[in-house]
Design an enzyme around this catalytic site. Structure first.
Site, PDB file in Angstrom:
ATOM      1  N   ARG A 132     -10.296  -9.980 -12.552  1.00  0.00           N
ATOM      2  CA  ARG A 132      -9.049  -9.379 -13.030  1.00  0.00           C
ATOM      3  C   ARG A 132      -8.050 -10.488 -13.309  1.00  0.00           C
ATOM      4  O   ARG A 132      -8.250 -11.634 -12.890  1.00  0.00           O
ATOM      5  CB  ARG A 132      -8.497  -8.398 -11.979  1.00  0.00           C
ATOM      6  CG  ARG A 132      -7.981  -9.068 -10.730  1.00  0.00           C
ATOM      7  CD  ARG A 132      -7.503  -8.093  -9.668  1.00  0.00           C
ATOM      8  NE  ARG A 132      -6.190  -7.530  -9.971  1.00  0.00           N
ATOM      9  CZ  ARG A 132      -5.388  -6.944  -9.060  1.00  0.00           C
ATOM     10  NH1 ARG A 132      -5.783  -6.845  -7.788  1.00  0.00           N
ATOM     11  NH2 ARG A 132      -4.233  -6.451  -9.398  1.00  0.00           N
ATOM     12  N   ARG A 133      -6.970 -10.177 -14.014  1.00  0.00           N
ATOM     13  CA  ARG A 133      -5.870 -11.114 -14.262  1.00  0.00           C
ATOM     14  C   ARG A 133      -6.383 -12.439 -14.834  1.00  0.00           C
ATOM     15  O   ARG A 133      -5.986 -13.518 -14.379  1.00  0.00           O
ATOM     16  CB  ARG A 133      -5.127 -11.403 -12.967  1.00  0.00           C
ATOM     17  CG  ARG A 133      -4.536 -10.172 -12.363  1.00  0.00           C
ATOM     18  CD  ARG A 133      -3.861 -10.456 -11.060  1.00  0.00           C
ATOM     19  NE  ARG A 133      -2.812  -9.477 -10.842  1.00  0.00           N
ATOM     20  CZ  ARG A 133      -2.084  -9.421  -9.751  1.00  0.00           C
ATOM     21  NH1 ARG A 133      -2.271 -10.255  -8.780  1.00  0.00           N
ATOM     22  NH2 ARG A 133      -1.148  -8.509  -9.639  1.00  0.00           N
ATOM     23  N   HIS A 169      -9.351   1.048 -11.143  1.00  0.00           N
ATOM     24  CA  HIS A 169      -8.945   2.027 -10.129  1.00  0.00           C
ATOM     25  C   HIS A 169      -7.483   2.432 -10.305  1.00  0.00           C
ATOM     26  O   HIS A 169      -7.144   3.614 -10.334  1.00  0.00           O
ATOM     27  CB  HIS A 169      -9.178   1.416  -8.740  1.00  0.00           C
ATOM     28  CG  HIS A 169      -8.400   2.039  -7.624  1.00  0.00           C
ATOM     29  ND1 HIS A 169      -8.649   3.311  -7.166  1.00  0.00           N
ATOM     30  CD2 HIS A 169      -7.366   1.565  -6.865  1.00  0.00           C
ATOM     31  CE1 HIS A 169      -7.804   3.591  -6.173  1.00  0.00           C
ATOM     32  NE2 HIS A 169      -7.020   2.558  -5.981  1.00  0.00           N
ATOM     33  N   PHE A 170      -6.599   1.432 -10.487  1.00  0.00           N
ATOM     34  CA  PHE A 170      -5.193   1.852 -10.454  1.00  0.00           C
ATOM     35  C   PHE A 170      -4.691   2.403 -11.789  1.00  0.00           C
ATOM     36  O   PHE A 170      -3.615   2.987 -11.836  1.00  0.00           O
ATOM     37  CB  PHE A 170      -4.278   0.806  -9.808  1.00  0.00           C
ATOM     38  CG  PHE A 170      -4.052  -0.500 -10.519  1.00  0.00           C
ATOM     39  CD1 PHE A 170      -3.348  -0.557 -11.700  1.00  0.00           C
ATOM     40  CD2 PHE A 170      -4.471  -1.690  -9.923  1.00  0.00           C
ATOM     41  CE1 PHE A 170      -3.085  -1.774 -12.314  1.00  0.00           C
ATOM     42  CE2 PHE A 170      -4.220  -2.909 -10.523  1.00  0.00           C
ATOM     43  CZ  PHE A 170      -3.530  -2.946 -11.724  1.00  0.00           C
ATOM     44  N   HIS A 171      -5.477   2.245 -12.854  1.00  0.00           N
ATOM     45  CA  HIS A 171      -5.065   2.971 -14.070  1.00  0.00           C
ATOM     46  C   HIS A 171      -5.443   4.450 -13.987  1.00  0.00           C
ATOM     47  O   HIS A 171      -4.881   5.283 -14.696  1.00  0.00           O
ATOM     48  CB  HIS A 171      -5.626   2.301 -15.327  1.00  0.00           C
ATOM     49  CG  HIS A 171      -4.831   1.089 -15.710  1.00  0.00           C
ATOM     50  ND1 HIS A 171      -4.998  -0.127 -15.088  1.00  0.00           N
ATOM     51  CD2 HIS A 171      -3.817   0.912 -16.610  1.00  0.00           C
ATOM     52  CE1 HIS A 171      -4.134  -1.001 -15.592  1.00  0.00           C
ATOM     53  NE2 HIS A 171      -3.409  -0.399 -16.521  1.00  0.00           N
ATOM     54  N   HIS A 212       0.817  -1.208   0.000  1.00  0.00           N
ATOM     55  CA  HIS A 212       0.000   0.000   0.000  1.00  0.00           C
ATOM     56  C   HIS A 212       0.858   1.268   0.000  1.00  0.00           C
ATOM     57  O   HIS A 212       0.717   2.095  -0.890  1.00  0.00           O
ATOM     58  CB  HIS A 212      -1.075   0.074   1.093  1.00  0.00           C
ATOM     59  CG  HIS A 212      -1.838   1.351   0.912  1.00  0.00           C
ATOM     60  ND1 HIS A 212      -2.804   1.506  -0.040  1.00  0.00           N
ATOM     61  CD2 HIS A 212      -1.646   2.573   1.451  1.00  0.00           C
ATOM     62  CE1 HIS A 212      -3.202   2.761  -0.062  1.00  0.00           C
ATOM     63  NE2 HIS A 212      -2.511   3.440   0.836  1.00  0.00           N
ATOM     64  N   TYR A 267       1.949   5.460  -2.444  1.00  0.00           N
ATOM     65  CA  TYR A 267       2.276   6.848  -2.095  1.00  0.00           C
ATOM     66  C   TYR A 267       3.721   7.180  -2.428  1.00  0.00           C
ATOM     67  O   TYR A 267       4.055   8.343  -2.635  1.00  0.00           O
ATOM     68  CB  TYR A 267       1.942   7.134  -0.624  1.00  0.00           C
ATOM     69  CG  TYR A 267       0.477   6.940  -0.355  1.00  0.00           C
ATOM     70  CD1 TYR A 267      -0.475   7.584  -1.152  1.00  0.00           C
ATOM     71  CD2 TYR A 267       0.025   6.095   0.633  1.00  0.00           C
ATOM     72  CE1 TYR A 267      -1.824   7.383  -0.952  1.00  0.00           C
ATOM     73  CE2 TYR A 267      -1.332   5.892   0.834  1.00  0.00           C
ATOM     74  CZ  TYR A 267      -2.246   6.531   0.036  1.00  0.00           C
ATOM     75  OH  TYR A 267      -3.582   6.321   0.226  1.00  0.00           O
TER      76      TYR A 267
END
Ligand code: HAS
Ligand code: CU1
Length: 564
Positions: free
Chosen positions: A448-449, A385-387, A234, A238
């Site tokens: 996913r994946r 979300h992470f794209h 996580h 950041y």
């Protein structure tokens, strides 16, 4: 006069790096990172087409499987590109902000350690030995060279962080009682956060994965490995985001002719990230057995807290932009927006990055809530979300930075502002379209994946039946291909362009930051960074101690699997 007898090309070459030798090593880090991104990003459209139901993999002899492609895509884009770029960027900015020079011997040693690591991991993936994706969850087992290679990349990042702390301490000795300049402060706190957060990944690789993949032990506990992974996994997001924030706070307002509205609030944001980035990793493990729901709930709650500094950022940067837009004559509720510096590619790329983060952040808050996570976990919602976050907010910001940083480092002109603008808009539109598709498919329970474009006969039709979201995902991927081509034309066009040797350095766009004399006391308290660091270590120990103790005292080792 004697100088004129030296051929121009020779003189120019040495001039560029004489005053600032750290520019050369920064350039090496940045260019290596972007080359990794080029390869990783070119594989992206293949994954997008998979989710549109089109199996391109069958036509590609150089990739043995969807999973080899996905491993390369993830490792190159989020582990290699980010780490190399950040090691250059977060070494250069504190050096320039403090007016100090890093140890060149150290910086080059770090670069070559990381290159060695990249080479090892790269060969391991290309040789089809390590299709374990960028999270490398056991019991899937990769080649030891894959783990060792990635470990060396991480070691390089830690050494860079230590070098920045060393530079700062030396600045402090020379400037007793002075408050650290804001850009250096942000970089320093990012590194302190990373120096603590990386402990999980380092212990996973050193104590579990390496001995196991080398055959020294016969098994590994998957739950322990996952927990150590997400301890770092996580906060690593950041570690990618904060270098973009450094640019948003320290430079971006200036790029549209304004100033940062608050210096102390900015430092507070970074202290918040130092304190709360790490003790939240269990929000990736809500579905894992063997961890008590009470601790999962604690991490879920702390995750809401780590969203706060980003909400403050939205306010502070939004206010800085509005102020600049109004000073440029913008009127009415939103009339200041068109008055911003939209013709400048560096500004526009970062503004679009911020815009996409509004949606990426909102999705993150959905993920973090205990109940809703069960709906979206392990579906395409998560890559959606992470794209938006790392793929848009971070990557587009790094594009925007590169548009001024490359000219600053090399004294060459940006190849084409127009093309740079077009690449930023295309990347933004491509990612938005792609992410809408992926979030939507996730709600339809598409996993996913998964190589969904190549399902066995009995499973055809089991997933991906939403025609519109399928189309959006695939179409987004195709738009992104054009964005990549345009961006890298600008990138390499600049790099291989002619040196404008008689011009002064392209300035670093430092933004003035608003602070009043009455802020001095609070700024001094904030400057005691090691106290904040100790405090953050305490919170992390409290949030992880009982769970890790419980898992370590109940380990269950399982042998490795190779499914390819
Ligand atoms: Fe996340 C999964 C929760 C932020 C990356 N995340 C992932 C994964 C990645 C990732 C890579 O709680 C997948 C891992 C895997 O492979 O399994 N995430 C959050 C939360 C936040 C968050 C609460 N994520 C990020 C960032 C990332 C990132 C940043 C990369 C850089 N995430 C999760 C959770 C999961 C997760 C669960 C696990 C899901 C599962 O089940 O597997 C927060 O930090 C977000 C806070 C952000 C905001 C937005 C503030 C908006 C700003 C922009 C302002 C705009 C302006 C523009 C001023 C509240 C600052 C004005 C513009 C003009 C044009 C005028
Ligand atoms: Cu997370």
């Amino acid at each position: 006069m004697a100088v004129s007898s030296v051929p121009t090309s020779v003189r120019v070459k040495s001039d560029v790096y004489v005053a600032h030798p750290e520019k050369k090593v920064t350039l090496y880090f940045v260019v290596t990172g972007f080359v990794a991104l080029l390869i990783g990003a070119l594989i992206g459209p293949l994954q997008a087409l998979n989710y549109a139901g089109i199996n391109v993999y069958q036509y590609l002899p150089f990739l043995k499987s969807y999973y080899q492609g996905l491993t390369l895509h993830g490792v190159l884009n989020v582990l290699v590109f980010t780490t190399f770029f950040i090691c250059g960027w977060l070494l250069y900015i504190p050096a320039r902000s403090l007016d100090k020079r890093p140890s060149m011997a150290m910086a080059w040693t770090i670069y070559w350690i990381m290159m060695g690591g990249l080479g090892m991991a790269g060969v391991a993936i290309i040789a089809n030995t390590s299709n374990v994706l960028y999270t490398f969850y056991p019991p899937l087992m990769g080649h030891w060279a894959f783990y060792l290679g990635l470990a060396l990349v991480v070691v390089g990042s830690l050494l860079t962080g230590i070098e920045v702390v060393r530079m700062w301490l030396s600045w402090k000795r020379e400037n007793p009682g002075k408050i650290t300049p804001l850009p250096a402060y942000m970089c320093l706190l990012t590194w302190l956060m990373w120096l603590l957060a990386s402990l999980g990944l380092v212990s996973e690789v050193v104590f579990l994965l390496l001995p196991w993949s080398m055959g020294l032990v016969d098994g590994v506990d998957p739950l322990l490995a996952r927990t150590l992974f997400w301890f770092t996994g996580h906060p690593i997001v950041y570690f990618w985001l904060l270098p973009a924030y450094v640019s948003w706070y320290a430079m971006f307002p200036k790029q549209t002719g304004g100033e940062l509205v608050s210096d102390p609030l900015t430092r507070l944001v970074f202290i918040f990230f130092l304190l709360f980035s790490t003790p939240v990793g269990l929000h990736h493990q809500f579905s894992d057995p063997g961890i008590t729901p009470a601790w999962k709930l604690v991490h879920s709650t702390l995750t809401s807290l780590v969203a706060v500094p980003s909400l403050i950022t939205a306010f502070t940067i939004g206010a800085s932009l509005e102020k600049a837009g109004r000073e440029n004559g913008g009127r009415g509720l939103l009339g200041w927006i068109p008055k911003l510096n939209w013709r400048n590619a560096s500004f526009t790329a970062q503004a679009l990055a911020m815009f996409s983060f509004i949606f990426g952040g909102a999705g993150g808050v959905v993920n973090a809530s205990f109940g809703l996570n069960a709906v979206v976990h392990n579906t395409t919602w998560v890559p959606g979300h992470f794209h938006l976050t790392v793929g848009s907010a971070v990557k587009l910001s790094f594009f925007g930075i590169a548009f001024w940083l490359l000219p600053n480092l090399t004294r060459k002109k940006l190849f084409s502002n127009g093309m740079a603008l077009a690449s930023s808009w295309l990347w933004f539109v491509g990612m938005m379209v792609f992410s809408v598709g992926m979030h939507w498919q996730g709600i339809l329970a598409v996993p996913r994946r998964a190589h969904v474009s190549n399902l066995s006969a009995n499973l055809v039709g089991a997933y991906s039946d939403g025609v519109i979201p399928r189309f959006l995902t695939g179409f987004g991927g195709v738009i992104l291909l054009f964005a990549v081509i345009l961006f890298f034309t600008v990138f390499f066009g600049t790099l291989w362009g002619k040196r404008v040797h008689n011009e002064d350095e392209v300035e670093i766009p430092w933004a003035p930051a608003h602070a009043t004399p009455s802020n001095n006391r609070i700024l001094k308290v904030m400057d005691h960074v090691f106290i904040w660091w100790a405090f953050s270590a305490f919170i992390v120990a409290a949030a992880y101690g009982p769970t890790l103790f419980n898992i370590i005292t109940n380990t269950m080792r399982v042998p490795g699997w190779k499914l390819w």
